[in-house]
Design a protein around this motif. Structure first.
Motif, PDB file in Angstrom:
ATOM      1  N   LEU A 116       0.838  -1.194   0.000  1.00  0.00           N
ATOM      2  CA  LEU A 116       0.000   0.000   0.000  1.00  0.00           C
ATOM      3  C   LEU A 116       0.874   1.245   0.000  1.00  0.00           C
ATOM      4  O   LEU A 116       0.595   2.220  -0.714  1.00  0.00           O
ATOM      5  CB  LEU A 116      -0.917  -0.008   1.221  1.00  0.00           C
ATOM      6  N   LEU A 154       0.906   4.342  -2.735  1.00  0.00           N
ATOM      7  CA  LEU A 154       0.595   5.713  -2.339  1.00  0.00           C
ATOM      8  C   LEU A 154       1.576   6.720  -2.922  1.00  0.00           C
ATOM      9  O   LEU A 154       1.269   7.909  -3.029  1.00  0.00           O
ATOM     10  CB  LEU A 154       0.575   5.823  -0.809  1.00  0.00           C
ATOM     11  N   TYR A 168      -4.663  10.009  -3.627  1.00  0.00           N
ATOM     12  CA  TYR A 168      -5.534   9.594  -2.539  1.00  0.00           C
ATOM     13  C   TYR A 168      -6.968   9.399  -3.020  1.00  0.00           C
ATOM     14  O   TYR A 168      -7.658   8.462  -2.612  1.00  0.00           O
ATOM     15  CB  TYR A 168      -5.490  10.667  -1.434  1.00  0.00           C
ATOM     16  N   MET A 174      -7.575   5.996  -4.453  1.00  0.00           N
ATOM     17  CA  MET A 174      -7.640   4.969  -3.418  1.00  0.00           C
ATOM     18  C   MET A 174      -9.031   4.943  -2.775  1.00  0.00           C
ATOM     19  O   MET A 174      -9.605   3.874  -2.542  1.00  0.00           O
ATOM     20  CB  MET A 174      -6.577   5.211  -2.354  1.00  0.00           C
ATOM     21  N   SER A 197     -11.538   3.499  -5.244  1.00  0.00           N
ATOM     22  CA  SER A 197     -11.425   2.043  -5.321  1.00  0.00           C
ATOM     23  C   SER A 197     -12.111   1.372  -4.140  1.00  0.00           C
ATOM     24  O   SER A 197     -12.777   0.349  -4.284  1.00  0.00           O
ATOM     25  CB  SER A 197      -9.951   1.635  -5.361  1.00  0.00           C
ATOM     26  N   TYR A 222      -8.212  -3.993  -3.092  1.00  0.00           N
ATOM     27  CA  TYR A 222      -8.041  -2.544  -2.982  1.00  0.00           C
ATOM     28  C   TYR A 222      -6.775  -2.106  -3.703  1.00  0.00           C
ATOM     29  O   TYR A 222      -6.742  -1.076  -4.370  1.00  0.00           O
ATOM     30  CB  TYR A 222      -7.946  -2.130  -1.518  1.00  0.00           C
ATOM     31  N   SER A 264      -6.954  -0.276  -7.423  1.00  0.00           N
ATOM     32  CA  SER A 264      -6.423   1.099  -7.447  1.00  0.00           C
ATOM     33  C   SER A 264      -5.344   1.240  -8.500  1.00  0.00           C
ATOM     34  O   SER A 264      -5.309   2.213  -9.271  1.00  0.00           O
ATOM     35  CB  SER A 264      -5.855   1.468  -6.073  1.00  0.00           C
TER      36      SER A 264
END
Length: 280
Positions: free
Chosen positions: A59, A63, A68, A71, A74, A94, A98
């Protein structure tokens, strides 16, 4: 709930009193925060459980590349899918979703259009997932102002199917879809017929082939040799027998997999049932 690690101003890894780890997301919730500080729970918009040791690190990598907003989008799509499909979805969805959405948006911006060769098959065989994926395209358009092509709905649908807790990997899912489509085409061309794809008869046949393909790829085919049933069905349904032999040759040629007489007999029965109902 205290911060264990800050990823950026909007995302942090937290730990509660029971030492349960969770990734939390929210605009500015980690701004000027450091490890050990308390999280303002009112700022939390989304939460992720930690399904595996590498989830948090993966994750963190995403990022650095994914906004953001994507994310959060998603997460909304995953929540929609979980409700519509009435199933638990792997938390890794996730991450993969994403990443896929961001890459699709980038390709669209750069004018790079990629066709999905499985679009038609996904529409037919994964209808529930495809319907959710079409709604996902609407959600993406509302959030970003970009309308992704229909081919992306097929890709998202495969991600959703792959994320089912009882599903196989993406590569296996694609192989299974290909096997199903190829077998249906063998039957169609052998008999010179078209199926009513909205009928329960066709749906049952596809379900059988999908399960059969699933067992093929997992090497879980029956090891029984029911000679009596095989000979009986072979004599009773000669056309279905010839068609089944074509399927057998296809599987042997493409996947080096054979079929036992037990499997051949049941396949003949299914082929005869679906084709005879179409003719009638």
């Amino acid at each position: 709930m205290r911060i264990k690690k800050v990823y950026n101003n909007n995302v942090a890894l937290t730990e509660d009193r029971n030492r349960t780890e969770m990734v939390v997301m929210g605009k500015g919730l980690a701004f000027q925060k450091k490890n050990g500080d308390k999280i303002d729970v009112d700022k939390i918009e989304k939460t992720f459980t930690i399904p595996s040791e590498g989830f948090a690190s993966k994750l963190a990598e995403l990022l650095d590349e994914i906004p953001y907003e994507i994310m959060v989008l998603s997460k909304d799509i995953v929540d929609l899918a979980a409700g519509r499909l009435s199933t638990e979805l792997n938390d890794s969805l996730y991450l993969s979703l994403s990443d896929h959405i961001q890459f699709a948006l980038t390709r669209q911006k750069d004018g790079i259009l990629i066709k999905n060769a499985l679009l038609w098959e996904v529409q037919k065989f994964y209808k529930d997932e495809y319907q959710v994926a079409c709604e996902a395209l609407d959600m993406i358009e509302v959030k970003t102002g970009v309308r992704l092509p229909e081919a992306e709905a097929a890709s998202i649908a495969l991600h959703l199917f792959n994320a089912r807790q009882d599903s196989s990997g993406m590569e296996e899912t694609i192989k299974m879809t290909t096997i199903v489509m190829d077998i249906i085409n063998i039957v169609k061309y052998h008999y010179g017929i078209e199926f009513d794809e909205a009928s329960m008869n066709y749906s049952r046949f596809v379900t059988h082939i999908r399960y059969f393909a699933y067992r093929i790829l997992r090497d879980e085919l029956s090891d029984e040799e029911n000679n009596q049933l095989y000979e009986q069905v072979k004599m009773q349904y000669p056309d279905a027998y010839e068609c089944t032999k074509k399927v057998q040759r296809y599987l042997n040629s493409e996947y080096q997999m054979g079929m036992t007489k037990d499997e051949l007999a049941y396949f003949m029965i299914h082929i005869h049932r679906v084709t005879s109902r179409v003719k009638n």
